[in-house]
Write a protein that holds these residues in place. Structure first.
Motif, mmCIF file in Angstrom:
data_model
loop_
_atom_site.group_PDB
_atom_site.id
_atom_site.type_symbol
_atom_site.label_atom_id
_atom_site.label_comp_id
_atom_site.label_asym_id
_atom_site.label_seq_id
_atom_site.Cartn_x
_atom_site.Cartn_y
_atom_site.Cartn_z
ATOM 1 N N ALA A 37 -9.975 13.441 -15.553
ATOM 2 C CA ALA A 37 -10.181 13.498 -14.106
ATOM 3 C C ALA A 37 -11.283 12.532 -13.695
ATOM 4 O O ALA A 37 -11.150 11.822 -12.691
ATOM 5 C CB ALA A 37 -10.521 14.919 -13.683
ATOM 6 N N MET A 38 -12.352 12.487 -14.455
ATOM 7 C CA MET A 38 -13.453 11.573 -14.146
ATOM 8 C C MET A 38 -13.000 10.123 -14.233
ATOM 9 O O MET A 38 -13.326 9.298 -13.366
ATOM 10 C CB MET A 38 -14.641 11.825 -15.081
ATOM 11 N N MET A 39 -12.217 9.805 -15.242
ATOM 12 C CA MET A 39 -11.735 8.438 -15.405
ATOM 13 C C MET A 39 -10.754 8.070 -14.288
ATOM 14 O O MET A 39 -10.781 6.951 -13.777
ATOM 15 C CB MET A 39 -11.068 8.263 -16.770
ATOM 16 N N SER A 40 -9.920 9.009 -13.896
ATOM 17 C CA SER A 40 -8.975 8.772 -12.801
ATOM 18 C C SER A 40 -9.708 8.510 -11.494
ATOM 19 O O SER A 40 -9.356 7.593 -10.740
ATOM 20 C CB SER A 40 -8.036 9.965 -12.639
ATOM 21 N N LEU A 41 -10.744 9.312 -11.224
ATOM 22 C CA LEU A 41 -11.550 9.103 -10.023
ATOM 23 C C LEU A 41 -12.234 7.738 -10.044
ATOM 24 O O LEU A 41 -12.243 7.011 -9.052
ATOM 25 C CB LEU A 41 -12.610 10.198 -9.899
ATOM 26 N N TYR A 42 -12.813 7.391 -11.178
ATOM 27 C CA TYR A 42 -13.504 6.108 -11.328
ATOM 28 C C TYR A 42 -12.526 4.965 -11.052
ATOM 29 O O TYR A 42 -12.828 4.043 -10.291
ATOM 30 C CB TYR A 42 -14.089 6.020 -12.725
ATOM 31 N N LEU A 43 -11.338 5.032 -11.645
ATOM 32 C CA LEU A 43 -10.347 3.975 -11.445
ATOM 33 C C LEU A 43 -9.927 3.893 -9.982
ATOM 34 O O LEU A 43 -9.881 2.807 -9.405
ATOM 35 C CB LEU A 43 -9.118 4.202 -12.323
ATOM 36 N N ALA A 44 -9.649 5.034 -9.369
ATOM 37 C CA ALA A 44 -9.197 5.037 -7.975
ATOM 38 C C ALA A 44 -10.262 4.498 -7.029
ATOM 39 O O ALA A 44 -9.936 3.829 -6.050
ATOM 40 C CB ALA A 44 -8.789 6.448 -7.573
ATOM 41 N N LEU A 45 -11.515 4.760 -7.314
ATOM 42 C CA LEU A 45 -12.589 4.268 -6.461
ATOM 43 C C LEU A 45 -12.907 2.799 -6.709
ATOM 44 O O LEU A 45 -13.270 2.075 -5.788
ATOM 45 C CB LEU A 45 -13.850 5.117 -6.650
ATOM 46 N N SER A 46 -12.751 2.356 -7.947
ATOM 47 C CA SER A 46 -13.074 0.959 -8.254
ATOM 48 C C SER A 46 -11.898 0.014 -8.002
ATOM 49 O O SER A 46 -12.102 -1.173 -7.736
ATOM 50 C CB SER A 46 -13.566 0.814 -9.697
ATOM 51 N N GLU A 47 -10.672 0.532 -8.079
ATOM 52 C CA GLU A 47 -9.471 -0.267 -7.819
ATOM 53 C C GLU A 47 -8.517 0.547 -6.937
ATOM 54 O O GLU A 47 -7.493 1.037 -7.413
ATOM 55 C CB GLU A 47 -8.770 -0.644 -9.122
ATOM 56 N N PRO A 48 -8.854 0.708 -5.660
ATOM 57 C CA PRO A 48 -8.079 1.624 -4.805
ATOM 58 C C PRO A 48 -6.611 1.260 -4.620
ATOM 59 O O PRO A 48 -5.807 2.125 -4.276
ATOM 60 C CB PRO A 48 -8.838 1.588 -3.476
ATOM 61 N N THR A 49 -6.225 0.025 -4.853
ATOM 62 C CA THR A 49 -4.808 -0.337 -4.716
ATOM 63 C C THR A 49 -4.021 -0.087 -5.994
ATOM 64 O O THR A 49 -2.802 -0.261 -6.015
ATOM 65 C CB THR A 49 -4.659 -1.823 -4.317
ATOM 66 N N LYS A 50 -4.694 0.338 -7.042
ATOM 67 C CA LYS A 50 -4.035 0.548 -8.344
ATOM 68 C C LYS A 50 -3.194 1.827 -8.368
ATOM 69 O O LYS A 50 -2.162 1.877 -9.041
ATOM 70 C CB LYS A 50 -5.098 0.593 -9.441
#
Length: 66
Positions: A37-50
């Motif tokens: 969950a933490m990694m998913s949040l980090y990815l979504a916040l750092s690469e929101p179009t991903k």
């Protein structure tokens, strides 16, 4: 940081799967539990179009990423 390196690996993995399976890159959803969950949040916040959306379970923000 180690978290940033792991998120980059996750991002690259998503790109590879989208290309290999020829799926719509705008329909990528992540589900993560705890550290996932933490990694998913980090990815979504750092690469929101991903990713198009998230389901985060029992996760928290990684300190100091934003």
């Amino acid at each position: 940081t180690e978290a940033a390196e792991s998120v980059k690996l996750l991002s690259n993995f998503i790109d590879a799967i989208v290309a290999e399976l020829q799926v719509d890159s705008e329909q990528v959803y992540l589900l993560g539990f705890s550290q996932g969950a933490m990694m998913s949040l980090y990815l979504a916040l750092s690469e929101p179009t991903k990713v198009a959306g998230l389901a985060v379970l029992s996760g928290d923000m990684i300190e100091g990423i934003f």
